[in-house]
Enzyme design. Sequence first.
Site, PDB file in Angstrom:
ATOM      1  N   LYS A  41       5.600  -5.602  -8.724  1.00  0.00           N
ATOM      2  CA  LYS A  41       4.609  -5.774  -9.792  1.00  0.00           C
ATOM      3  C   LYS A  41       5.215  -5.506 -11.157  1.00  0.00           C
ATOM      4  CE  LYS A  41       0.284  -4.895  -7.296  1.00  0.00           C
ATOM      5  NZ  LYS A  41      -0.907  -4.024  -7.227  1.00  0.00           N
TER       6      LYS A  41
ATOM      7  N   LYS B 178       2.045 -14.185   4.460  1.00  0.00           N
ATOM      8  CA  LYS B 178       0.724 -13.674   4.792  1.00  0.00           C
ATOM      9  C   LYS B 178      -0.317 -14.183   3.793  1.00  0.00           C
ATOM     10  CE  LYS B 178      -1.585  -9.234   5.352  1.00  0.00           C
ATOM     11  NZ  LYS B 178      -1.507  -7.795   5.159  1.00  0.00           N
TER      12      LYS B 178
ATOM     13  N   LYS C 239      -4.829 -12.545  -1.408  1.00  0.00           N
ATOM     14  CA  LYS C 239      -5.904 -12.890  -2.338  1.00  0.00           C
ATOM     15  C   LYS C 239      -5.426 -13.017  -3.771  1.00  0.00           C
ATOM     16  CE  LYS C 239      -7.842  -8.212  -2.020  1.00  0.00           C
ATOM     17  NZ  LYS C 239      -8.467  -7.444  -3.071  1.00  0.00           N
TER      18      LYS C 239
END
Length: 330
Positions: free
Chosen positions: A112, A193, A196
């Site tokens: 991040k 995977k 969202k």
Amino acid sequence: MKARVLSGMQPTGDLHIGNYLGALKNWVRIQSDYECIFCIVDLHAITVYQEPARLRAKIEEIAAIYLAAGIDPAQSRVMVQSAVPEHAELAWMLTCVTPVGWLERMTQYKTKAAAQESVGDGLLQYPVLMAADILLYQAAIVPVGEDQVQHLELSRDIAQRFNSLYGETFTMPSTSLPTVGARVMGLDDPTAKMSKSATGTNHAVALLDPPEKIRKTILRATTDSQSGVDFDTLGAGVANLLAIFQGFTGWTDEQVRAHFAGMRYGDLKKQVADAVIAGLEPFQSRYREIVAEPGYLAGVLRDGAERVRPLARETVELVKQRMGLFSELV
Ligand code: TRP
């Protein structure tokens, strides 16, 4: 006494069938065997900028999704993190026993942080806040996906360090419960995977997608160059579609093999789309009922916060005493 379970989701992005089959269904399944707290972690969400009106709406959306999925608020406690100030309070105390080096090593932080020009301190502190969520309630079991296992291990390290500095205070949370159900992969890329935060339009089926959109997304799913289902050479895309089908129908492996062997991909996709639409139909109609009932959701969240607050207070007072901070209870 039932063991206490705690888990949570961030009110960001759109919850999808991967969250449902991989997490929510398990939460529902275990809720009568454990004392469960299901948190909506809005303080975690703001570690990256969130548009305020959207965040506020997302918090309620996630709460309604928990309930529509079958979380029973009479049995489990459903609460919003920022409604219980002890989460932030304990996080500070834990921050003070956490070496910066431990935090800088976190994979999620590194990913991040690399994506931002200026890295907020909250991003670094993220796992300390998560440790606070868990340790505040002395949770014994924390069901999380693989991507959160490193954070959970850090929570244990923080608990251990606190306990060795100030004396036995925190229960060691154990990694997880064996999960049943699928690890759902992206429909556009079955090697990653389902996420969202992914941006691709064809990546995920969101739980609140209308049936026609669900059908379209599944019909466009990436498969491989074979023309039909061959269980000896099953590609990742087809395996993912079959896992999704099983997740929604509960069919056994044998049933799936007998039914789908040799089927053309176009027909397979149609049947998967039908199964997902039918499987989500009761969920979506419950969701609509929940959000249409004035005051219901607010009441559930208020009640959830009220029921966990005494537990949270007790831990914070104990921590204050252990650390020599000013506590009104002594
Ligand atoms: N970090 C978790 C995630 O993004 C969410 C979370 C925050 C959480 N606090 C938690 C999960 C406590 C389990 C327990 O998935």
